[in-house]
Design a protein around this motif. Sequence first.
Motif, PDB file in Angstrom:
ATOM      1  N   PRO A 118     -28.908  35.463 -17.249  1.00 42.03           N
ATOM      2  CA  PRO A 118     -29.828  35.057 -16.177  1.00 42.03           C
ATOM      3  C   PRO A 118     -29.900  33.547 -15.986  1.00 42.03           C
ATOM      4  N   THR A 119     -29.453  32.771 -16.977  1.00 45.16           N
ATOM      5  CA  THR A 119     -29.588  31.310 -16.888  1.00 45.16           C
ATOM      6  C   THR A 119     -28.255  30.587 -16.791  1.00 45.16           C
ATOM      7  N   LYS A 120     -27.171  31.309 -16.517  1.00 44.29           N
ATOM      8  CA  LYS A 120     -25.858  30.676 -16.339  1.00 44.29           C
ATOM      9  C   LYS A 120     -25.265  31.135 -15.013  1.00 44.29           C
ATOM     10  N   PRO A 121     -24.366  30.328 -14.423  1.00 43.41           N
ATOM     11  CA  PRO A 121     -23.712  30.795 -13.194  1.00 43.41           C
ATOM     12  C   PRO A 121     -22.963  32.101 -13.430  1.00 43.41           C
ATOM     13  N   VAL A 122     -22.793  32.877 -12.379  1.00 41.36           N
ATOM     14  CA  VAL A 122     -22.086  34.155 -12.461  1.00 41.36           C
ATOM     15  C   VAL A 122     -20.634  33.888 -12.870  1.00 41.36           C
ATOM     16  N   PRO A 123     -20.112  34.675 -13.828  1.00 39.04           N
ATOM     17  CA  PRO A 123     -18.708  34.469 -14.210  1.00 39.04           C
ATOM     18  C   PRO A 123     -17.776  34.747 -13.034  1.00 39.04           C
ATOM     19  N   SER A 124     -16.561  34.224 -13.113  1.00 36.65           N
ATOM     20  CA  SER A 124     -15.599  34.475 -12.041  1.00 36.65           C
ATOM     21  C   SER A 124     -14.352  35.106 -12.646  1.00 36.65           C
ATOM     22  N   GLY A 125     -13.540  35.706 -11.801  1.00 30.10           N
ATOM     23  CA  GLY A 125     -12.313  36.350 -12.253  1.00 30.10           C
ATOM     24  C   GLY A 125     -12.073  37.633 -11.500  1.00 30.10           C
ATOM     25  N   ASP A 126     -10.979  38.313 -11.844  1.00 34.53           N
ATOM     26  CA  ASP A 126     -10.595  39.534 -11.142  1.00 34.53           C
ATOM     27  C   ASP A 126     -11.631  40.647 -11.254  1.00 34.53           C
ATOM     28  N   GLY A 127     -12.410  40.664 -12.312  1.00 36.74           N
ATOM     29  CA  GLY A 127     -13.392  41.724 -12.514  1.00 36.74           C
ATOM     30  C   GLY A 127     -14.736  41.446 -11.872  1.00 36.74           C
ATOM     31  N   VAL A 128     -14.817  40.376 -11.087  1.00 40.89           N
ATOM     32  CA  VAL A 128     -16.073  40.007 -10.429  1.00 40.89           C
ATOM     33  C   VAL A 128     -15.814  39.886  -8.932  1.00 40.89           C
ATOM     34  N   LYS A 129     -16.592  40.607  -8.141  1.00 45.72           N
ATOM     35  CA  LYS A 129     -16.512  40.511  -6.679  1.00 45.72           C
ATOM     36  C   LYS A 129     -17.855  39.998  -6.171  1.00 45.72           C
ATOM     37  N   THR A 130     -17.801  39.014  -5.291  1.00 44.07           N
ATOM     38  CA  THR A 130     -19.008  38.403  -4.741  1.00 44.07           C
ATOM     39  C   THR A 130     -19.059  38.651  -3.241  1.00 44.07           C
ATOM     40  N   PHE A 131     -20.233  39.035  -2.767  1.00 44.97           N
ATOM     41  CA  PHE A 131     -20.428  39.332  -1.350  1.00 44.97           C
ATOM     42  C   PHE A 131     -21.620  38.546  -0.829  1.00 44.97           C
ATOM     43  N   ASN A 132     -21.453  37.950   0.354  1.00 48.39           N
ATOM     44  CA  ASN A 132     -22.607  37.361   1.026  1.00 48.39           C
ATOM     45  C   ASN A 132     -22.575  37.791   2.477  1.00 48.39           C
ATOM     46  N   PHE A 133     -23.732  37.801   3.064  1.00 49.48           N
ATOM     47  CA  PHE A 133     -23.902  38.304   4.423  1.00 49.48           C
ATOM     48  C   PHE A 133     -24.592  37.211   5.233  1.00 49.48           C
ATOM     49  N   PRO A 134     -23.914  36.658   6.255  1.00 49.91           N
ATOM     50  CA  PRO A 134     -24.492  35.544   7.009  1.00 49.91           C
ATOM     51  C   PRO A 134     -25.887  35.831   7.561  1.00 49.91           C
ATOM     52  N   GLU A 135     -26.170  37.092   7.869  1.00 50.82           N
ATOM     53  CA  GLU A 135     -27.488  37.421   8.444  1.00 50.82           C
ATOM     54  C   GLU A 135     -28.622  37.330   7.433  1.00 50.82           C
ATOM     55  N   THR A 136     -28.301  37.097   6.159  1.00 56.18           N
ATOM     56  CA  THR A 136     -29.359  37.013   5.145  1.00 56.18           C
ATOM     57  C   THR A 136     -29.759  35.579   4.815  1.00 56.18           C
ATOM     58  N   VAL A 137     -29.178  34.583   5.487  1.00 58.41           N
ATOM     59  CA  VAL A 137     -29.591  33.190   5.263  1.00 58.41           C
ATOM     60  C   VAL A 137     -31.064  33.066   5.645  1.00 58.41           C
ATOM     61  N   PHE A 138     -31.833  32.374   4.815  1.00 56.45           N
ATOM     62  CA  PHE A 138     -33.263  32.222   5.088  1.00 56.45           C
ATOM     63  C   PHE A 138     -33.750  30.839   4.692  1.00 56.45           C
ATOM     64  N   THR A 139     -34.884  30.458   5.242  1.00 58.04           N
ATOM     65  CA  THR A 139     -35.550  29.205   4.900  1.00 58.04           C
ATOM     66  C   THR A 139     -36.788  29.551   4.085  1.00 58.04           C
ATOM     67  N   THR A 140     -36.938  28.905   2.947  1.00 56.21           N
ATOM     68  CA  THR A 140     -38.087  29.185   2.080  1.00 56.21           C
ATOM     69  C   THR A 140     -39.331  28.465   2.596  1.00 56.21           C
ATOM     70  N   VAL A 141     -40.458  29.136   2.464  1.00 57.87           N
ATOM     71  CA  VAL A 141     -41.744  28.532   2.815  1.00 57.87           C
ATOM     72  C   VAL A 141     -42.771  28.919   1.750  1.00 57.87           C
TER      73      VAL A 141
END
Length: 149
Positions: A118-141
């Motif tokens: 929980p306190t380190k960046p997500v590992p990278s490599g062939d066994g890790v797939k990362t997904f982001n969705f442009p419609e989920t960008v938000f501004t914090t308040v």
Amino acid sequence: RRMFPAMRVKITGLDPHQQYYIAMDIVPVDNKRYRYVYHSSKWMVAGNADSPVPPRVYIHPDSLASGDTWMRQVVSFDKLKLTNNELDDQGHIILHSMHKYQPRVHVIRKDFSSDLSPTKPVPSGDGVKTFNFPETVFTTVTAYQNQQV
């Protein structure tokens, strides 16, 4: 506070017999700070971003589970909690108010999870797939930005 609305994803294409962790982190979109301009009902750049906070990763509480289990359900991140307290020791995701962020969902095969924390960046490599969705960008308040609310 819990993120609202909660992020929910449907996952397909996993090996049904392989074990996976599902995790989420939230990364800055840019290096800007924003303000809300009432008379034009728009977000405007208000300066440079605050200094970055240490990375935090939310590991879905149903992890570790088989691909079959993950693909049978909608994966909801409704228990993920956010804070603007940089000294947080509860494992919440730390974000600066009035900044833009992008949630990212990570599917991590068990054999690539040795550095998952929980306190380190997500590992990278062939066994890790990362997904982001442009419609989920938000501004914090920390307060509603609409005077009528």
